[in-house]
Design a protein around this motif. Structure first.
Motif, PDB file in Angstrom:
ATOM      1  N   LYS A 160       0.837  -1.201   0.000  1.00 50.15           N
ATOM      2  CA  LYS A 160       0.000   0.000   0.000  1.00 50.15           C
ATOM      3  C   LYS A 160       0.870   1.247   0.000  1.00 50.15           C
ATOM      4  O   LYS A 160       0.592   2.215  -0.718  1.00 50.15           O
ATOM      5  CB  LYS A 160      -0.931   0.000   1.216  1.00 50.15           C
ATOM      6  CG  LYS A 160      -2.008  -1.062   1.145  1.00 50.15           C
ATOM      7  CD  LYS A 160      -2.794  -1.128   2.438  1.00 50.15           C
ATOM      8  CE  LYS A 160      -3.728  -2.321   2.444  1.00 50.15           C
ATOM      9  NZ  LYS A 160      -4.412  -2.479   3.717  1.00 50.15           N
ATOM     10  N   VAL A 161       1.929   1.242   0.822  1.00 49.47           N
ATOM     11  CA  VAL A 161       2.839   2.392   0.875  1.00 49.47           C
ATOM     12  C   VAL A 161       3.428   2.630  -0.515  1.00 49.47           C
ATOM     13  O   VAL A 161       3.414   3.757  -1.027  1.00 49.47           O
ATOM     14  CB  VAL A 161       3.961   2.165   1.925  1.00 49.47           C
ATOM     15  CG1 VAL A 161       5.068   3.203   1.768  1.00 49.47           C
ATOM     16  CG2 VAL A 161       3.392   2.203   3.338  1.00 49.47           C
ATOM     17  N   GLY A 183      -4.860   1.356   8.281  1.00 47.38           N
ATOM     18  CA  GLY A 183      -4.374   0.593   7.141  1.00 47.38           C
ATOM     19  C   GLY A 183      -5.306   0.577   5.938  1.00 47.38           C
ATOM     20  O   GLY A 183      -5.012  -0.078   4.949  1.00 47.38           O
ATOM     21  N   ASP A 184      -6.409   1.306   6.005  1.00 51.00           N
ATOM     22  CA  ASP A 184      -7.360   1.336   4.894  1.00 51.00           C
ATOM     23  C   ASP A 184      -6.809   2.229   3.785  1.00 51.00           C
ATOM     24  O   ASP A 184      -6.717   3.442   3.933  1.00 51.00           O
ATOM     25  CB  ASP A 184      -8.721   1.846   5.384  1.00 51.00           C
ATOM     26  CG  ASP A 184      -9.789   1.785   4.313  1.00 51.00           C
ATOM     27  OD1 ASP A 184      -9.537   2.258   3.177  1.00 51.00           O
ATOM     28  OD2 ASP A 184     -10.882   1.277   4.606  1.00 51.00           O
ATOM     29  N   GLU A 185      -6.429   1.608   2.678  1.00 44.78           N
ATOM     30  CA  GLU A 185      -5.781   2.330   1.580  1.00 44.78           C
ATOM     31  C   GLU A 185      -6.665   3.455   1.024  1.00 44.78           C
ATOM     32  O   GLU A 185      -6.178   4.550   0.732  1.00 44.78           O
ATOM     33  CB  GLU A 185      -5.449   1.324   0.477  1.00 44.78           C
ATOM     34  CG  GLU A 185      -4.695   1.883  -0.683  1.00 44.78           C
ATOM     35  CD  GLU A 185      -4.430   0.830  -1.751  1.00 44.78           C
ATOM     36  OE1 GLU A 185      -4.223   1.227  -2.886  1.00 44.78           O
ATOM     37  OE2 GLU A 185      -4.452  -0.376  -1.430  1.00 44.78           O
ATOM     38  N   GLU A 190      -7.857   9.341   0.625  1.00 44.28           N
ATOM     39  CA  GLU A 190      -8.732  10.495   0.877  1.00 44.28           C
ATOM     40  C   GLU A 190      -8.036  11.494   1.793  1.00 44.28           C
ATOM     41  O   GLU A 190      -8.056  12.699   1.542  1.00 44.28           O
ATOM     42  CB  GLU A 190     -10.043  10.039   1.526  1.00 44.28           C
ATOM     43  CG  GLU A 190     -11.014   9.427   0.569  1.00 44.28           C
ATOM     44  CD  GLU A 190     -12.303   8.985   1.284  1.00 44.28           C
ATOM     45  OE1 GLU A 190     -12.679   9.613   2.292  1.00 44.28           O
ATOM     46  OE2 GLU A 190     -12.911   8.013   0.819  1.00 44.28           O
ATOM     47  N   LYS A 191      -7.415  10.974   2.849  1.00 44.92           N
ATOM     48  CA  LYS A 191      -6.738  11.848   3.810  1.00 44.92           C
ATOM     49  C   LYS A 191      -5.566  12.581   3.153  1.00 44.92           C
ATOM     50  O   LYS A 191      -5.379  13.779   3.354  1.00 44.92           O
ATOM     51  CB  LYS A 191      -6.248  11.003   4.996  1.00 44.92           C
ATOM     52  CG  LYS A 191      -5.693  11.796   6.125  1.00 44.92           C
ATOM     53  CD  LYS A 191      -5.438  10.908   7.318  1.00 44.92           C
ATOM     54  CE  LYS A 191      -4.932  11.769   8.461  1.00 44.92           C
ATOM     55  NZ  LYS A 191      -5.614  11.565   9.677  1.00 44.92           N
ATOM     56  N   LEU A 192      -4.795  11.879   2.333  1.00 39.94           N
ATOM     57  CA  LEU A 192      -3.654  12.492   1.653  1.00 39.94           C
ATOM     58  C   LEU A 192      -4.120  13.570   0.676  1.00 39.94           C
ATOM     59  O   LEU A 192      -3.481  14.613   0.548  1.00 39.94           O
ATOM     60  CB  LEU A 192      -2.834  11.428   0.908  1.00 39.94           C
ATOM     61  CG  LEU A 192      -2.028  10.491   1.799  1.00 39.94           C
ATOM     62  CD1 LEU A 192      -1.591   9.261   1.027  1.00 39.94           C
ATOM     63  CD2 LEU A 192      -0.828  11.203   2.399  1.00 39.94           C
ATOM     64  N   CYS A 193      -5.228  13.319  -0.004  1.00 41.36           N
ATOM     65  CA  CYS A 193      -5.741  14.284  -0.981  1.00 41.36           C
ATOM     66  C   CYS A 193      -6.354  15.523  -0.318  1.00 41.36           C
ATOM     67  O   CYS A 193      -6.408  16.586  -0.921  1.00 41.36           O
ATOM     68  CB  CYS A 193      -6.780  13.631  -1.891  1.00 41.36           C
ATOM     69  SG  CYS A 193      -6.048  12.430  -3.022  1.00 41.36           S
ATOM     70  N   SER A 194      -6.804  15.361   0.920  1.00 41.05           N
ATOM     71  CA  SER A 194      -7.453  16.500   1.601  1.00 41.05           C
ATOM     72  C   SER A 194      -6.450  17.395   2.315  1.00 41.05           C
ATOM     73  O   SER A 194      -6.797  18.450   2.802  1.00 41.05           O
ATOM     74  CB  SER A 194      -8.499  15.998   2.599  1.00 41.05           C
ATOM     75  OG  SER A 194      -7.861  15.328   3.671  1.00 41.05           O
TER      76      SER A 194
END
Length: 195
Positions: A160-161, A183-185, A190-194
């Motif tokens: 995933k990383v 661990g939910d990809e 979503e978090k990275l995009c926000s």
């Protein structure tokens, strides 16, 4: 106002015996001690055994005189936990809270709730009905959800990383995002995009 000196002390207490209890609490960021991530192991001899469950913790301004707001970040199949939102139905997180309690005792109580569901006071009526009417199906479903959402192999995490890093996100940010969402990809993306 949140008593941050107490919070620091509680974090040390929680993490001191992690090897024995399996309970850990970390800040989601160094700058914000009011938003934490708790981790509890699934109790043995339950369908949750072998799972690691992440719990999102937000401390209200009145903490420790008000209870912490906790909800599961890891999906779980349990009568007293919403299968949709992760909301927890537990008296000490509501009207039975006492300033004498700590984050660790609250997490221990949540862990105990996994061992002893209260289907007569459900958070998720569908799960409670299954628990009462078809216990074996409940156990099978809870075990399946534990295996699907709470048991993440280290190889799976690395894959995933790698996948998210290939999308252009920094590795440290990817690891933090994955850890903060259990661990939910998709939630990590979503978090990275926000940000």
């Amino acid at each position: 106002m949140v008593d941050f000196a107490r919070v620091q002390k509680e974090l040390q207490e929680c993490n001191r015996d992690f090897e024995v209890s399996g309970i850990k609490v970390i800040p989601t960021s160094e700058a914000n001690l009011a938003h934490l991530l708790g981790t509890i192991p699934g109790p043995s001899a339950t369908p949750y055994e072998g799972g690691t469950f992440n719990i999102d913790i937000t401390l209200p301004h009145g903490y420790p005189f008000e209870p912490p707001k906790m909800q599961f970040a890891t999906k779980v199949w349990h009568p007293n936990i919403s299968s949709q939102s992760g909301a927890i139905c537990l008296d000490i997180l509501k009207d039975q809270w006492s300033p004498a309690l700590t984050l660790k005792t609250a997490l221990l109580s949540v862990q105990a709730l996994l061992s002893a569901p209260q289907p007569d006071d459900p958070q998720d009526a569908v799960v409670a009905q299954q628990y009462l009417r078809d216990y074996q199906t409940f156990v099978s479903t809870a075990r399946y959800w534990t295996e699907s959402f709470a048991m993440v192999s280290s190889l799976g995490v690395e894959e995933k990383v790698q996948k998210l890093v290939e999308m252009g996100f920094p590795e440290a940010s990817v690891r933090n995002a994955l850890e903060s969402v259990g661990g939910d990809e998709n939630l990590a993306l979503e978090k990275l995009c926000s940000c």
